[in-house]
Design an enzyme around this catalytic site. Structure first.
Site, PDB file in Angstrom:
ATOM      1  N   HIS A 129       0.844  -1.344   0.182  1.00 58.17           N
ATOM      2  CA  HIS A 129       0.211   0.114   0.132  1.00 58.17           C
ATOM      3  C   HIS A 129       0.597   1.318  -0.075  1.00 58.17           C
ATOM      4  CE1 HIS A 129      -3.095   3.022   1.399  1.00 58.17           C
ATOM      5  NE2 HIS A 129      -3.710   1.881   0.935  1.00 58.17           N
ATOM      6  N   GLU A 189       0.668   3.986   1.815  1.00 60.98           N
ATOM      7  CA  GLU A 189       0.683   4.532   2.532  1.00 60.98           C
ATOM      8  C   GLU A 189       1.867   3.927   3.248  1.00 60.98           C
ATOM      9  OE1 GLU A 189      -1.794   5.029   6.997  1.00 60.98           O
ATOM     10  OE2 GLU A 189      -2.488   5.290   5.617  1.00 60.98           O
ATOM     11  N   THR A 239      -2.321   4.105   8.937  1.00 63.77           N
ATOM     12  CA  THR A 239      -3.640   4.935   9.173  1.00 63.77           C
ATOM     13  C   THR A 239      -4.952   4.362   9.045  1.00 63.77           C
ATOM     14  OG1 THR A 239      -4.423   6.512   7.813  1.00 63.77           O
ATOM     15  CG2 THR A 239      -2.691   7.030   9.395  1.00 63.77           C
ATOM     16  N   CYS A 296      -6.160   7.164  12.574  1.00 61.34           N
ATOM     17  CA  CYS A 296      -6.291   8.717  12.135  1.00 61.34           C
ATOM     18  C   CYS A 296      -8.234   8.533  12.745  1.00 61.34           C
ATOM     19  CB  CYS A 296      -6.760   8.925  10.582  1.00 61.34           C
ATOM     20  SG  CYS A 296      -8.605   8.703   9.464  1.00 61.34           S
ATOM     21  N   SER A 298      -9.566   0.751  -1.730  1.00 62.11           N
ATOM     22  CA  SER A 298      -9.196   1.478  -1.342  1.00 62.11           C
ATOM     23  C   SER A 298      -8.988   0.558   0.689  1.00 62.11           C
ATOM     24  CB  SER A 298     -11.007   2.781  -0.397  1.00 62.11           C
ATOM     25  OG  SER A 298     -10.822   3.187   0.787  1.00 62.11           O
ATOM     26  N   SER A 299      -8.597   0.941   0.865  1.00 68.25           N
ATOM     27  CA  SER A 299      -8.030   0.108   2.495  1.00 68.25           C
ATOM     28  C   SER A 299      -8.971   0.090   2.991  1.00 68.25           C
ATOM     29  CB  SER A 299      -6.734   0.236   3.039  1.00 68.25           C
ATOM     30  OG  SER A 299      -6.234  -0.381   4.265  1.00 68.25           O
TER      31      SER A 299
END
Length: 409
Positions: A176, A178, A244, A285, A314-315
């Site tokens: 991923h 991020e 996050t 988050c 989308s995770s």
């Protein structure tokens, strides 16, 4: 909280006012009960929290600002700005081009860039190596950096525990964007290794306790550890941070498990735990936490099926899907266009990574109850489209204005 300037077509005349209505009545966000939209023959329970979060709205604002401020210039996104096909598609229609795909594979060689080109850094952030490469070409990588502040918070936490001589364990999906960015920043401050799930964490624990030979670590965790990582030395003092958008319960379980491994292996007491395990607060988050808590509350209500909207890569959305499908039939769709009719829905199976078709997804009994939510990168307009599409299959249902008036009176 700051109000962002994002295109109106991402907002909704239905969803956006409903969110504001709930926000004003629950400013401390203690009420996670869903909003009931009762059309009569169909009842839609809308999650308390969903959709564009602070980091996404910040990224959207900066990206469109970059377009407006640079007419005639070539504008590039490092990769997908967020994991939403509507947003990325709209940016591409305005001439924005992607330099890499979501896995980090090059689509346009950096050598083709010029110093006067505009490069937008996506909300996931990027690696230090990529930043340095772009800067060496004379490109400004700061002006339109949309990295989410909560992602940067994780980087800061990794740096803080690294300065205290802990190694960093990153809970995240290794491929991923991020996680790749977090790994890059973390390894500059501390020995770092990525674990993707509890199963891999349990394997890592065997190198902490010495049950597995250190040499095997390098094969098992190939591509997931920093240069020079020595499992014999670097797993003696550890701290956990995360991507996050992971499930909060999964990250907490991993941290609790590793803490217990350290306690047992080193014979620690409550007063001496920090000698081997850093006290890191949850680094998810706020939006991920709120959306997941709202989903848990949504699932306490009996329903016939759930619809979850968002990008298939989308995770945070896929984790919401996981929560829903454990309770009831769940349809993961990008938009209302995937609802082909009242008898047919085209949806994504995140296990097989393929779209599949389901017939007769709406039961024959009345009323039908539907749970509706979406990920943090999904526009309110998409949720509105799904809501109205479902209601349109019931010609004897109340109008949306009647339903809204009942809720907000």
């Amino acid at each position: 909280m700051k109000s962002f300037d994002i295109p109106e077509y991402y907002r909704s005349r239905i969803i956006t006012p409903l969110k504001e209505f709930r926000r004003k009545r629950d400013k401390l966000k203690r009420d996670f009960t869903p909003t009931l939209l009762d059309f009569g023959p169909i009842r839609v329970l809308l999650a308390r929290h969903f959709g564009f979060c602070y980091g996404v709205e910040n990224a959207v604002e900066i990206a469109y600002k970059a377009i407006a401020e640079n007419p005639g210039k070539r504008i590039f996104l490092l990769s997908e700005m967020i994991h939403n096909p509507d947003v990325n598609g709209d940016l591409q229609s305005r001439g924005v081009r992607f330099l890499m795909d979501t896995k980090g594979h090059q689509l346009i060689p950096f050598s083709e860039l010029h110093p006067d080109d505009v490069v937008i850094i996506p909300a996931f952030g990027t690696t230090l190596e990529t930043q340095q490469q772009l800067s060496s070409l004379g490109l400004d990588v700061v002006k339109y950096d949309t990295t989410c502040p909560f992602v940067e918070k994780v980087w800061n936490k990794a740096g803080q525990i690294g300065q205290k001589n802990y190694s960093v364990i990153v809970h995240g999906k290794p491929s991923h964007e991020e996680t790749r960015a977090t790994f890059s920043h973390s390894k500059e401050m501390a020995p770092t290794v990525v674990v993707k799930d509890m199963a891999q964490t349990q394997r890592l624990a065997q190198y902490i306790t010495g049950e597995q030979p250190a040499e095997r670590f390098y094969e098992e965790f190939a591509g997931q550890y920093s240069l020079g990582f020595d499992p014999t030395r670097d797993l003696q003092r550890i701290g956990v941070v995360n991507q996050t958008t992971m499930l909060a319960s999964d990250t907490q379980s991993i941290a609790d498990y590793l803490k217990q491994v350290m306690i047992q292996h080193y014979g620690l007491t409550d007063d001496s735990v920090d000698a081997h395990f850093a006290n890191t607060r949850d680094t998810l988050c706020y939006a991920t936490n709120d959306n997941q808590d709202a989903t848990y509350a949504l699932l306490t209500n009996p329903a016939d099926f759930a619809v979850v909207a968002g990008g298939y890569n989308s995770s945070n959305t896929s984790h919401i899907v996981e929560l829903c499908e454990a309770k009831l039939p769940t349809y993961f769709i990008e938009s209302e266009q995937k609802i082909l009719s009242d008898k047919l829905i085209y949806h994504f199976d995140h296990h097989t990574k393929q779209e599949i078709t389901t017939e007769n997804f709406i039961p024959v009994h009345r009323p039908v109850t539907v749970l509706l939510t979406c990920g943090a990168s999904c526009p309110d307009a998409v949720v509105e489209g799904i809501l109205l599409k479902l209601a349109s299959f019931f010609p004897d249902s109340k109008s949306i204005d009647e339903v809204l008036e009942t809720i907000m009176q």
